[in-house]
Design an enzyme around this catalytic site. Structure first.
Site, PDB file in Angstrom:
ATOM      1  N   ASN A  26      43.182  39.553  36.113  1.00 38.45           N
ATOM      2  CA  ASN A  26      44.507  39.031  35.790  1.00 38.45           C
ATOM      3  C   ASN A  26      44.440  37.521  35.615  1.00 38.45           C
ATOM      4  OD1 ASN A  26      44.048  39.169  38.633  1.00 38.45           O
ATOM      5  ND2 ASN A  26      46.214  38.940  39.084  1.00 38.45           N
ATOM      6  N   GLU A  45      47.092  34.489  35.450  1.00 41.01           N
ATOM      7  CA  GLU A  45      48.500  34.121  35.651  1.00 41.01           C
ATOM      8  C   GLU A  45      48.841  32.813  34.959  1.00 41.01           C
ATOM      9  OE1 GLU A  45      49.319  34.439  39.878  1.00 41.01           O
ATOM     10  OE2 GLU A  45      49.191  36.638  39.736  1.00 41.01           O
ATOM     11  N   CYS A  53      47.851  41.042  32.798  1.00 38.54           N
ATOM     12  CA  CYS A  53      47.170  41.872  33.799  1.00 38.54           C
ATOM     13  C   CYS A  53      45.698  42.093  33.443  1.00 38.54           C
ATOM     14  CB  CYS A  53      47.829  43.245  33.899  1.00 38.54           C
ATOM     15  SG  CYS A  53      49.500  43.236  34.525  1.00 38.54           S
ATOM     16  N   GLU A  86      44.001  44.825  33.307  1.00 48.59           N
ATOM     17  CA  GLU A  86      43.753  45.959  32.408  1.00 48.59           C
ATOM     18  C   GLU A  86      43.886  45.549  30.947  1.00 48.59           C
ATOM     19  OE1 GLU A  86      45.706  45.787  35.049  1.00 48.59           O
ATOM     20  OE2 GLU A  86      45.993  47.715  36.022  1.00 48.59           O
ATOM     21  N   CYS A  91      50.347  48.682  35.757  1.00 52.38           N
ATOM     22  CA  CYS A  91      51.793  48.525  35.575  1.00 52.38           C
ATOM     23  C   CYS A  91      52.230  49.269  34.311  1.00 52.38           C
ATOM     24  CB  CYS A  91      52.156  47.035  35.488  1.00 52.38           C
ATOM     25  SG  CYS A  91      51.804  46.288  33.889  1.00 52.38           S
ATOM     26  N   CYS A 110      50.814  47.956  30.987  1.00 54.61           N
ATOM     27  CA  CYS A 110      49.391  48.295  30.826  1.00 54.61           C
ATOM     28  C   CYS A 110      49.219  49.776  30.521  1.00 54.61           C
ATOM     29  CB  CYS A 110      48.604  47.894  32.069  1.00 54.61           C
ATOM     30  SG  CYS A 110      48.433  46.109  32.227  1.00 54.61           S
TER      31      CYS A 110
HETATM   32  N1  THU Z   1      48.452  42.912  38.096  1.00 58.07           N
HETATM   33  C1  THU Z   1      47.370  43.360  37.383  1.00 58.07           C
HETATM   34  O1  THU Z   1      46.569  42.557  36.897  1.00 58.07           O
HETATM   35  N2  THU Z   1      47.211  44.691  37.222  1.00 58.07           N
HETATM   36  C2  THU Z   1      47.969  45.641  37.832  1.00 58.07           C
HETATM   37  O2  THU Z   1      47.677  46.816  37.695  1.00 58.07           O
HETATM   38  C3  THU Z   1      49.119  45.243  38.665  1.00 58.07           C
HETATM   39  C4  THU Z   1      49.461  43.805  38.638  1.00 58.07           C
HETATM   40  C5  THU Z   1      48.584  41.482  38.335  1.00 58.07           C
HETATM   41  C6  THU Z   1      49.665  40.768  37.582  1.00 58.07           C
HETATM   42  C7  THU Z   1      49.896  39.568  38.482  1.00 58.07           C
HETATM   43  O3  THU Z   1      48.948  38.571  38.182  1.00 58.07           O
HETATM   44  C8  THU Z   1      49.622  40.084  39.863  1.00 58.07           C
HETATM   45  O4  THU Z   1      48.851  41.270  39.701  1.00 58.07           O
HETATM   46  C9  THU Z   1      50.858  40.382  40.695  1.00 58.07           C
HETATM   47  O5  THU Z   1      51.730  41.195  39.996  1.00 58.07           O
END
Ligand code: THU
Length: 128
Positions: free
Chosen positions: A41, A43, A52, A54, A85, A88
């Site tokens: 991920n 941010e 994310c 994925e 999520c 994704c």
């Molecule tokens: N996140 C992911 O990268 N993948 C997931 O399956 C769930 C959430 C990340 C997004 C964000 O950077 C952090 O987790 C919190 O939501």
């Protein structure tokens, strides 16, 4: 022995740019040739522009020319295994279809399911 796809997702998770949530996620996608494409991920200070793990993994794979996929692994440091999520799930469905999704944590807890069970009755190109 640890699944190589899960190991790749664990390694990718180390690169997570999770400055705001501190919630690190790693993902790995295997293509039909056996090649593994990873993502973490990433941010952003605006929060909404965060991507994310994925989606990073699948977009990297697509940009490298991969088109058919067999499995996806997702790793986070949670006892209740972290699933992809909704956004994704839609993107993975578009590029991977009903593939195996392996959810894992850092303790080696693992659960495998088909994407179709996580994302039933998906909207996709077949409707267009
Ligand atoms: N996140 C992911 O990268 N993948 C997931 O399956 C769930 C959430 C990340 C997004 C964000 O950077 C952090 O987790 C919190 O939501």
């Amino acid at each position: 022995m640890q699944d190589a796809l899960v190991a790749a997702a664990i390694a990718a998770r180390e690169n997570a740019h999770a400055t705001f949530s501190k919630f690190k996620v790693g993902a790995a996608v295997q293509d039909v040739t056996g090649r593994i494409h990873t993502g973490c991920n990433v941010e952003n200070a605006t929060y909404g522009l965060t991507v994310c793990a994925e989606r990073v993994a699948i977009f990297k794979a697509i940009s490298e020319g991969a088109r058919k996929f067999t499995r996806v692994a997702v790793v986070a440091d949670t006892d209740n295994l972290t699933p992809p999520c909704g956004a994704c799930r839609q993107i993975l469905w578009e590029f991977c279809g009903d593939v195996e999704i392996v959810l894992s944590n850092l303790q080696g807890k693992t659960e495998t399911m088909k994407l179709g069970t996580l994302f039933p009755r998906a909207f996709d190109a077949s409707f267009l």
